[in-house]
Scaffold this motif. Structure first.
Motif, mmCIF file in Angstrom:
data_model
loop_
_atom_site.group_PDB
_atom_site.id
_atom_site.type_symbol
_atom_site.label_atom_id
_atom_site.label_comp_id
_atom_site.label_asym_id
_atom_site.label_seq_id
_atom_site.Cartn_x
_atom_site.Cartn_y
_atom_site.Cartn_z
ATOM 1 N N ILE A 16 11.795 -44.263 -28.224
ATOM 2 C CA ILE A 16 12.822 -43.475 -28.909
ATOM 3 C C ILE A 16 12.135 -42.657 -29.998
ATOM 4 O O ILE A 16 11.605 -43.204 -30.971
ATOM 5 N N LEU A 17 12.111 -41.369 -29.815
ATOM 6 C CA LEU A 17 11.426 -40.497 -30.770
ATOM 7 C C LEU A 17 12.396 -40.045 -31.842
ATOM 8 O O LEU A 17 13.593 -39.881 -31.576
ATOM 9 N N VAL A 67 22.089 -27.487 -16.004
ATOM 10 C CA VAL A 67 21.556 -28.456 -16.988
ATOM 11 C C VAL A 67 20.658 -29.480 -16.298
ATOM 12 O O VAL A 67 20.923 -29.883 -15.170
ATOM 13 N N THR A 68 19.570 -29.838 -16.985
ATOM 14 C CA THR A 68 18.673 -30.902 -16.518
ATOM 15 C C THR A 68 18.439 -31.864 -17.672
ATOM 16 O O THR A 68 18.002 -31.429 -18.748
ATOM 17 N N ALA A 69 18.762 -33.148 -17.470
ATOM 18 C CA ALA A 69 18.445 -34.150 -18.501
ATOM 19 C C ALA A 69 16.954 -34.454 -18.388
ATOM 20 O O ALA A 69 16.439 -34.641 -17.282
ATOM 21 N N ILE A 70 16.269 -34.417 -19.526
ATOM 22 C CA ILE A 70 14.833 -34.688 -19.497
ATOM 23 C C ILE A 70 14.502 -35.927 -20.320
ATOM 24 O O ILE A 70 15.150 -36.209 -21.336
ATOM 25 N N ASP A 107 17.375 -36.481 -23.321
ATOM 26 C CA ASP A 107 18.255 -37.656 -23.286
ATOM 27 C C ASP A 107 17.416 -38.925 -23.271
ATOM 28 O O ASP A 107 16.743 -39.226 -22.283
ATOM 29 N N GLU A 108 17.463 -39.668 -24.380
ATOM 30 C CA GLU A 108 16.638 -40.877 -24.470
ATOM 31 C C GLU A 108 17.140 -41.983 -23.558
ATOM 32 O O GLU A 108 16.425 -42.971 -23.335
ATOM 33 N N THR A 109 18.327 -41.797 -22.965
ATOM 34 C CA THR A 109 18.817 -42.843 -22.035
ATOM 35 C C THR A 109 18.273 -42.609 -20.625
ATOM 36 O O THR A 109 18.500 -43.398 -19.724
#
Ligand code: SAM
Length: 246
Positions: A224-225, A215-218, A175-177
């Motif tokens: 931003i890739l 779930v784990t947001a990483i 998650d880029e956020t």
């Protein structure tokens, strides 16, 4: 000190054959594989190469007869046992052709066991040529000396993917956020890494993903890739942290 040359020599050609291998077995390859060995590599009777069938490890084989359309080989001896790649699934939103080919090739090289395309609202490419991608998987496995083949499944819509998740399996949502920094977020055990489309996940999709169990947001850092870069970075970080790079 004289270095002991590697055996089998890593310079030997490696070929995947879709038939069970065993000592003294005779195997024939045709079509593109025969053309590659006999015409491109100019190999002939007596020449040796490595074969693998994705199940029984790697074998040294010797060419008995090499024709432009068919090459016949005898399997001599095992050279390596079947590898046990870590139980990692890469779930990714399909991207444009050249970039999805690249993503698949790199995922195989890095040791991913399974690839799962996931269609999201902002996915621009919803059809994938799985046969072509399977050919890429075989080529990458031949190149990187894998004895196992990664599998690739038919695309799933995000909601069906989330419904089908095994709650006992860790889901890492790139998650880029924002999320837990990737390497330290990973814990040992079977895992799935989920990468979004170029346009990212919608707010509703991100909420649905965060609502599933285990779930784990990483986070993969402050920048931003591109989707394929994010996939590579996440898989590499997982392999280094809890995979087979130890
Ligand atoms: N929606 C974003 C935008 O346009 O601002 C870009 C999405 S990015 C190109 C594609 C996917 O790569 C994202 O959905 C996410 O899964 C992953 N990704 C990219 N950069 C990331 C980062 N720094 N941390 C975690 N995931 C990232």
């Amino acid at each position: 000190m004289i270095a002991t040359p590697a055996w089998p020599p890593r310079s030997l050609q490696r070929l995947f054959v879709d038939t069970p291998l065993g000592a003294d077995g005779v195997v024939s390859v045709e079509g593109a594989q025969a053309h590659y060995l006999a015409t491109v590599m100019r190999m002939g009777a007596g020449d040796q190469l490595l074969l693998f069938d994705g199940v029984s490890g790697e074998w040294l084989a010797e060419i008995l007869d090499a024709g432009r359309k068919r090459v016949t080989l005898v399997v001599r001896q095992p050279t390596r046992a079947q590898e046990a790649v870590p139980d990692l699934t890469l779930a990714f939103a399909p991207i444009k052709k050249a970039r999805v080919d690249w993503l698949v090739e790199k995922a195989v090289e890095l040791g991913v066991a399974r690839l799962q395309p996931v269609v999201t609202q902002r996915t621009i490419v919803d059809k994938l040529n799985l046969e072509r991608l399977r050919a890429h998987i075989i080529e990458a496995a031949e190149q990187c000396a894998r004895t196992s083949l990664a599998s690739i499944d038919a695309p799933l819509k995000l909601d069906a993917f989330l419904r089908g998740l095994d709650g006992g399996r860790a889901l890492y949502f790139a998650d880029e956020t924002g999320g837990a920094p990737a390497p330290s977020a990973f814990v040992p055990g079977p895992a799935t890494i989920l990468i979004g489309p170029e346009g990212g996940f919608t707010l509703e999709e991100a909420a649905a993903i965060r609502a599933v169990s285990n779930v784990t947001a990483i986070s993969l850092g402050p920048r931003i890739l591109r989707a394929e870069t994010a996939a590579l970075a996440a898989v590499a970080a997982w392999m280094a942290a809890v995979g087979d790079w130890g």
